[in-house]
Design a protein around this motif. Structure first.
Motif, PDB file in Angstrom:
ATOM      1  N   LYS A 147       0.832  -1.212   0.000  1.00  0.00           N
ATOM      2  CA  LYS A 147       0.000   0.000   0.000  1.00  0.00           C
ATOM      3  C   LYS A 147       0.864   1.259   0.000  1.00  0.00           C
ATOM      4  N   MET A 148       1.986   1.195   0.672  1.00  0.00           N
ATOM      5  CA  MET A 148       2.953   2.299   0.671  1.00  0.00           C
ATOM      6  C   MET A 148       4.309   1.725   0.302  1.00  0.00           C
ATOM      7  N   SER A 149       5.030   2.390  -0.593  1.00  0.00           N
ATOM      8  CA  SER A 149       6.338   1.877  -0.994  1.00  0.00           C
ATOM      9  C   SER A 149       7.297   1.908   0.185  1.00  0.00           C
ATOM     10  N   HIS A 150       8.270   0.998   0.148  1.00  0.00           N
ATOM     11  CA  HIS A 150       9.252   0.930   1.223  1.00  0.00           C
ATOM     12  C   HIS A 150       9.993   2.259   1.351  1.00  0.00           C
ATOM     13  N   GLY A 151      10.375   2.849   0.235  1.00  0.00           N
ATOM     14  CA  GLY A 151      11.125   4.101   0.274  1.00  0.00           C
ATOM     15  C   GLY A 151      10.326   5.237   0.870  1.00  0.00           C
ATOM     16  N   ASP A 152       9.044   5.346   0.505  1.00  0.00           N
ATOM     17  CA  ASP A 152       8.199   6.386   1.088  1.00  0.00           C
ATOM     18  C   ASP A 152       8.072   6.190   2.594  1.00  0.00           C
ATOM     19  N   ALA A 153       7.926   4.935   3.017  1.00  0.00           N
ATOM     20  CA  ALA A 153       7.829   4.643   4.455  1.00  0.00           C
ATOM     21  C   ALA A 153       9.130   4.989   5.170  1.00  0.00           C
ATOM     22  N   VAL A 154      10.266   4.720   4.528  1.00  0.00           N
ATOM     23  CA  VAL A 154      11.564   5.043   5.139  1.00  0.00           C
ATOM     24  C   VAL A 154      11.727   6.558   5.292  1.00  0.00           C
ATOM     25  N   ALA A 155      11.273   7.320   4.293  1.00  0.00           N
ATOM     26  CA  ALA A 155      11.359   8.784   4.389  1.00  0.00           C
ATOM     27  C   ALA A 155      10.577   9.287   5.599  1.00  0.00           C
ATOM     28  N   ILE A 156       9.359   8.781   5.767  1.00  0.00           N
ATOM     29  CA  ILE A 156       8.553   9.146   6.940  1.00  0.00           C
ATOM     30  C   ILE A 156       9.257   8.685   8.219  1.00  0.00           C
ATOM     31  N   GLY A 157       9.819   7.473   8.166  1.00  0.00           N
ATOM     32  CA  GLY A 157      10.490   6.916   9.332  1.00  0.00           C
ATOM     33  C   GLY A 157      11.721   7.697   9.741  1.00  0.00           C
ATOM     34  N   MET A 158      12.448   8.249   8.777  1.00  0.00           N
ATOM     35  CA  MET A 158      13.649   9.019   9.111  1.00  0.00           C
ATOM     36  C   MET A 158      13.288  10.327   9.804  1.00  0.00           C
ATOM     37  N   ILE A 159      12.248  11.009   9.318  1.00  0.00           N
ATOM     38  CA  ILE A 159      11.805  12.227   9.985  1.00  0.00           C
ATOM     39  C   ILE A 159      11.377  11.914  11.416  1.00  0.00           C
ATOM     40  N   PHE A 160      10.643  10.829  11.571  1.00  0.00           N
ATOM     41  CA  PHE A 160      10.191  10.422  12.907  1.00  0.00           C
ATOM     42  C   PHE A 160      11.384  10.081  13.805  1.00  0.00           C
ATOM     43  N   ALA A 161      12.357   9.345  13.262  1.00  0.00           N
ATOM     44  CA  ALA A 161      13.537   8.970  14.046  1.00  0.00           C
ATOM     45  C   ALA A 161      14.321  10.195  14.490  1.00  0.00           C
ATOM     46  N   MET A 162      14.346  11.229  13.661  1.00  0.00           N
ATOM     47  CA  MET A 162      15.035  12.463  14.047  1.00  0.00           C
ATOM     48  C   MET A 162      14.279  13.174  15.172  1.00  0.00           C
ATOM     49  N   LYS A 163      12.946  13.124  15.133  1.00  0.00           N
ATOM     50  CA  LYS A 163      12.155  13.717  16.223  1.00  0.00           C
ATOM     51  C   LYS A 163      12.385  12.950  17.522  1.00  0.00           C
ATOM     52  N   VAL A 164      12.425  11.627  17.426  1.00  0.00           N
ATOM     53  CA  VAL A 164      12.727  10.814  18.608  1.00  0.00           C
ATOM     54  C   VAL A 164      14.128  11.143  19.118  1.00  0.00           C
ATOM     55  N   SER A 165      15.067  11.296  18.196  1.00  0.00           N
ATOM     56  CA  SER A 165      16.451  11.604  18.570  1.00  0.00           C
ATOM     57  C   SER A 165      16.535  12.911  19.354  1.00  0.00           C
ATOM     58  N   GLU A 166      15.820  13.920  18.887  1.00  0.00           N
ATOM     59  CA  GLU A 166      15.860  15.208  19.590  1.00  0.00           C
ATOM     60  C   GLU A 166      15.364  15.066  21.027  1.00  0.00           C
ATOM     61  N   MET A 167      14.297  14.291  21.221  1.00  0.00           N
ATOM     62  CA  MET A 167      13.736  14.132  22.562  1.00  0.00           C
ATOM     63  C   MET A 167      14.580  13.199  23.423  1.00  0.00           C
ATOM     64  N   ARG A 168      15.034  12.105  22.830  1.00  0.00           N
ATOM     65  CA  ARG A 168      15.742  11.084  23.611  1.00  0.00           C
ATOM     66  C   ARG A 168      17.188  11.478  23.895  1.00  0.00           C
TER      67      ARG A 168
END
Length: 360
Positions: A261-282
């Protein structure tokens, strides 16, 4: 054509990259000098009408060639397709001296590699990637199929004999597929080389810029980053986990939305932004999240999907292969080019996921 050497503890093998490589018969003779007893080409129904017949003709001087075509898409990276491929190989009397050629994108590479790793307890295989995304999956020896409860949860580490990356195959890729592959390229620039990320942003403003020498140079830099990491940590006991940056959420999204339903690459792009937000908090750091998100928007990457719930995504993340004792472990960013792997508390992730899903 350029030849790179991929070195791991278990094997060294060549990666050939350039355009019209298959027109160079000397190269094929070198790759197939061991004269396999037979060759099985596994591909999908997008690639087969375009290139399969020509590939079979090129390979036929070296051994009898059989081919199996499976439906394109992530849904085919399944136990059912794995079983069908094994059955086909047995029906065609492949043996321990046979070879499998994975001719396609990441789905084909992962599936064919897992078939090769398990048929007769392991036979040789070659990666022939035909997508931009497969520059990542074709290198490093991770082969797997999906389970409905988690992506790539059934698999092995199994290195190919060679990777033949003929960039001529990329000319028929739709823009959405190029974008998906570019996400993994960007990932490599973020996790290891602080000079690569600004180089990409400077040279690639739109997907139309990703071509010619820019494309080849970018791919070589990305592949060498992955080769360096895999060479130091083949079985992912340490820094190879950096390559999963953005993937903890990405795999959860793919599974939750339904594979394909969603390409792996599109999901990874969303995941990287999310991981950076987690990184800032953690990690209590400041990262260029807005800069990266603005670039992603220009390139056409989607934003976080709203048709899911934070709690369901969190449960998917807990099934990630890096999770330990039910604790989610993520590759987090200290700064561009520098990562760490650490446990992340459920409440922190749930809070961020709720903001992304805009739950009440």
């Amino acid at each position: 054509m350029k030849e790179l050497l991929i070195r791991t503890v278990s094997k060294e093998y060549p990666l050939l990259i350039g355009s019209h490589i298959f027109e160079q018969t000397d190269m094929l003779t070198k790759i197939f000098e061991g004269k396999p007893s037979s060759i099985l080409v596994l591909t999908d129904d997008n690639i087969a009408p375009l290139y399969l017949e020509n590939l079979i003709q090129l390979l036929s001087p070296y051994a009898p060639v059989y081919s199996k075509v499976i439906p394109s898409g992530e849904a085919s990276k399944s136990i059912d397709q794995f079983y069908e491929c094994q059955t086909f190989a047995l029906e065609k009397n492949l043996d321990r001296h046979s070879m499998i050629v994975a001719f396609g994108g990441g789905v084909i590479g992962d599936l064919a590699g897992f078939v090769a790793a398990t048929f007769m307890r392991g036979i040789k295989f070659i990666q022939v990637p035909t997508t931009l995304l497969a520059h990542d999956s074709a290198v490093g020896g991770k082969v797997a199929v999906n389970h409905q409860l988690g992506k790539n949860t059934i698999g092995a580490f199994y290195q190919p004999e060679a990777v033949i990356y003929d960039l001529s195959f990329l000319k028929t890729l739709p823009t959405s597929e190029c974008r998906a592959g570019f996400a993994e390229l960007i990932k490599h620039s973020l996790i290891w080389d602080e000079n690569f990320y600004p180089w990409l942003r400077e040279n690639i403003k739109t997907m139309e810029d990703l071509k010619g020498t820019i494309l080849e140079d970018a791919l070589i830099r990305a592949i060498m980053i992955k080769a360096t990491i895999v060479g130091q940590d083949e079985l992912e006991t340490g820094i190879r986990a950096y390559l999963n940056f953005g993937h903890t959420l990405a795999h959860a999204l793919e599974a939750e939305l339904g594979y394909g339903k969603m390409s792996h690459g599109d999901a990874v792009a969303i995941g990287m932004i999310f991981a950076m937000k987690v990184s800032e908090m953690r990690l209590q750091v400041t990262l260029p999240i807005k800069e990266l998100q603005d670039w992603f928007d220009l390139l056409g990457f989607p934003r976080f999907p709203k048709a899911i719930t934070a709690t369901s995504v969190l449960q998917r993340m807990k099934k990630d292969k890096k999770a330990m004792n039910g604790n989610i472990r993520m590759s987090l960013m200290k700064e561009i080019g520098s990562l760490t792997v650490t446990d992340v508390e459920d409440h922190l992730l749930l809070n961020l996921l709720q903001k992304e899903c805009k739950e009440e």
